[in-house]
Structures are given as C-alpha cells and as structure tokens.
Design a protein around this motif. Structure first.
Motif, PDB file in Angstrom:
ATOM      1  N   UNK A  81       0.807  -1.455   0.139  1.00  0.00           N
ATOM      2  CA  UNK A  81      -0.032   0.126  -0.035  1.00  0.00           C
ATOM      3  C   UNK A  81       0.802   1.286  -0.085  1.00  0.00           C
ATOM      4  N   UNK A  82       0.397   2.271  -0.574  1.00  0.00           N
ATOM      5  CA  UNK A  82       0.950   3.643  -0.752  1.00  0.00           C
ATOM      6  C   UNK A  82       1.127   4.322   0.448  1.00  0.00           C
ATOM      7  N   UNK A  83       0.246   3.755   1.629  1.00  0.00           N
ATOM      8  CA  UNK A  83       0.417   4.305   3.022  1.00  0.00           C
ATOM      9  C   UNK A  83       1.291   3.944   3.653  1.00  0.00           C
ATOM     10  N   UNK A 101     -15.541 -10.871   9.086  1.00  0.00           N
ATOM     11  CA  UNK A 101     -15.009  -9.324   8.894  1.00  0.00           C
ATOM     12  C   UNK A 101     -14.970  -8.509   7.560  1.00  0.00           C
ATOM     13  N   UNK A 102     -15.409  -7.526   7.539  1.00  0.00           N
ATOM     14  CA  UNK A 102     -15.503  -6.988   6.171  1.00  0.00           C
ATOM     15  C   UNK A 102     -14.355  -5.644   6.230  1.00  0.00           C
ATOM     16  N   UNK A 103     -13.165  -5.698   5.162  1.00  0.00           N
ATOM     17  CA  UNK A 103     -12.510  -4.848   5.272  1.00  0.00           C
ATOM     18  C   UNK A 103     -12.470  -3.823   4.063  1.00  0.00           C
ATOM     19  N   UNK A 104     -11.964  -2.545   4.244  1.00  0.00           N
ATOM     20  CA  UNK A 104     -12.123  -1.752   2.759  1.00  0.00           C
ATOM     21  C   UNK A 104     -10.716  -1.494   2.424  1.00  0.00           C
ATOM     22  N   UNK A 105     -10.563  -1.011   1.259  1.00  0.00           N
ATOM     23  CA  UNK A 105      -8.851  -0.544   0.904  1.00  0.00           C
ATOM     24  C   UNK A 105      -8.792   0.622   0.969  1.00  0.00           C
ATOM     25  N   UNK A 106      -7.382   0.995   1.049  1.00  0.00           N
ATOM     26  CA  UNK A 106      -6.923   2.443   1.292  1.00  0.00           C
ATOM     27  C   UNK A 106      -7.812   3.445   0.363  1.00  0.00           C
ATOM     28  N   UNK A 107      -8.292   3.281  -0.776  1.00  0.00           N
ATOM     29  CA  UNK A 107      -9.141   4.255  -1.570  1.00  0.00           C
ATOM     30  C   UNK A 107     -10.529   3.964  -1.581  1.00  0.00           C
ATOM     31  N   UNK A 108     -10.851   2.877  -0.807  1.00  0.00           N
ATOM     32  CA  UNK A 108     -12.274   2.712  -0.623  1.00  0.00           C
ATOM     33  C   UNK A 108     -13.210   2.249  -1.802  1.00  0.00           C
ATOM     34  N   UNK A 109     -12.366   1.707  -2.782  1.00  0.00           N
ATOM     35  CA  UNK A 109     -13.113   1.244  -3.764  1.00  0.00           C
ATOM     36  C   UNK A 109     -13.182  -0.180  -4.002  1.00  0.00           C
ATOM     37  N   UNK A 110     -12.776  -1.088  -2.921  1.00  0.00           N
ATOM     38  CA  UNK A 110     -12.595  -2.437  -3.101  1.00  0.00           C
ATOM     39  C   UNK A 110     -12.830  -3.094  -1.722  1.00  0.00           C
ATOM     40  N   UNK A 111     -13.685  -3.966  -1.622  1.00  0.00           N
ATOM     41  CA  UNK A 111     -13.964  -4.547  -0.014  1.00  0.00           C
ATOM     42  C   UNK A 111     -13.245  -6.390  -0.198  1.00  0.00           C
TER      43      UNK A 111
END
Lengths: 109, 109
Positions: A93-95, B72-82
């Motif tokens: 990740x870029x973070x 659990x549900x995770x979301x990626x850094x730019x919030x466009x993939x789960x």
C-alpha cells in the motif's frame, strides 16, 4: 490455460487482479490489468497493472522499490478475474501498510 | 469506518468484493456489491451481491445452500474495493470447487 487469450476483459479492456501474498496468504491489493500489463506480468515475473487514474501502464515497485515477484497466476471459473500470488519486496500500500485492506468496516450484526 | 457511506461505487453503483475464507485464507471468489447488497451483508451477517448478469440481488447460498457467514469486512485504502472474510458452508464455486480460482494460468517466465 494459455496466457491471456481466454480472459474476458470488461468494456474498458480491463480485468480485476487480486494480489495475494503467496507465503502468508494475506490479500494485499486489487488492481486492474489490460492485455498488455498481463503479458508483461507473465513475461517478466513481476506485477504490472493499468492505472485507471493515470491512464498508463504501471510496473508495481518502479517508484517505491516494492516490486511483487509473481509465484502463480490463477483465473476464476468465468475468466473475468485474476488471482496473482506474489512474493512482495515490501508493503503493497502507498500508505506504508503491508496490505491496502488495513481498515475494518463497522459491523452491525 | 461507518457502514457503507464512504465506499466509492463505480459508475454502475457497484464495488468489487473479494471473498476470502477466514480460516484457511484461501481466496474464494470475487463478486460485486451495490449499496443495498452491502447493507444486507452487514445487517444479516451473510454475503449478498449484485448479479451483473441477472441484474438482481443475490443472496449467496439461497439456491446451493452454500451460504457465507461474514467474519469481517475490510475496505481498501481508496475505499473502492471490499475484502469479505467468511466462514463458507460449502464450495464457493458453481462448478463445485472450493474456490473459483481453481485454474492456473500458464507462466512464460
């Protein structure tokens, strides 16, 4: 199956590619490949994607050094998603997080 | 993060959701969610998707019995993939395979 010929690309010529750490099995990121980036990934053994925001080929790690060495490439039952298992040289990740999926969504159940 | 409010849906109102076995860490499938199917997933604790081919809500396992209990549900850094981590009641794939990613692509490197 043979190279990228059977892959079903979407209307933009892209296919989603899930990237998974081949050793830990952690899901690292999802990015998109066009035919060219898939061929480059297969021929070089390092992940290449198509950047939808920059509209350009993207060799993962060129800037950060965190290349992803390809261990295996799998395709799903209907050939419209790829699973790329890799050895990452560093965080995906870029973070700076190891995985892009570092945030948990609040559950209501 | 709070429910599905911050998710970036695409032009079709969908977000790709990677489904992973929470115990084995095997990647099982990729499907798409709209806001309604994500809310149903969060409220029921079982995966719901939007079927792009049938253009309808799809409760995974309604027909096959192979429901996926959400861990659990995770979301990626730019919030466009789960990333949905689940306990599957049976095979994820309509072919009967545990995972939809049962085919390896020929490597050229």
């Amino acid at each position: 199956m043979n190279a990228s010929r059977e892959i079903k690309y979407d209307a933009s010529g892209l296919v989603p590619a899930i990237v998974q750490d081949a050793e830990t099995n952690e899901v690292l990121m999802l990015a998109y490949m066009n035919a060219e980036s898939l061929e480059l990934t297969l021929s070089s053994g390092e992940t290449h994607f198509w950047s939808r925001s920059r509209q350009e080929l993207w060799h993962k790690g060129t800037t950060s050094g965190n290349i992803q060495r390809v261990v295996e490439v799998k395709v799903d039952c209907d050939a419209d998603t790829l699973l790329i298992r890799v050895q990452p040289a560093g965080p995906a990740c870029h973070t700076g997080n190891q995985t892009c999926f570092y945030r948990e969504m609040k559950k209501t159940f």
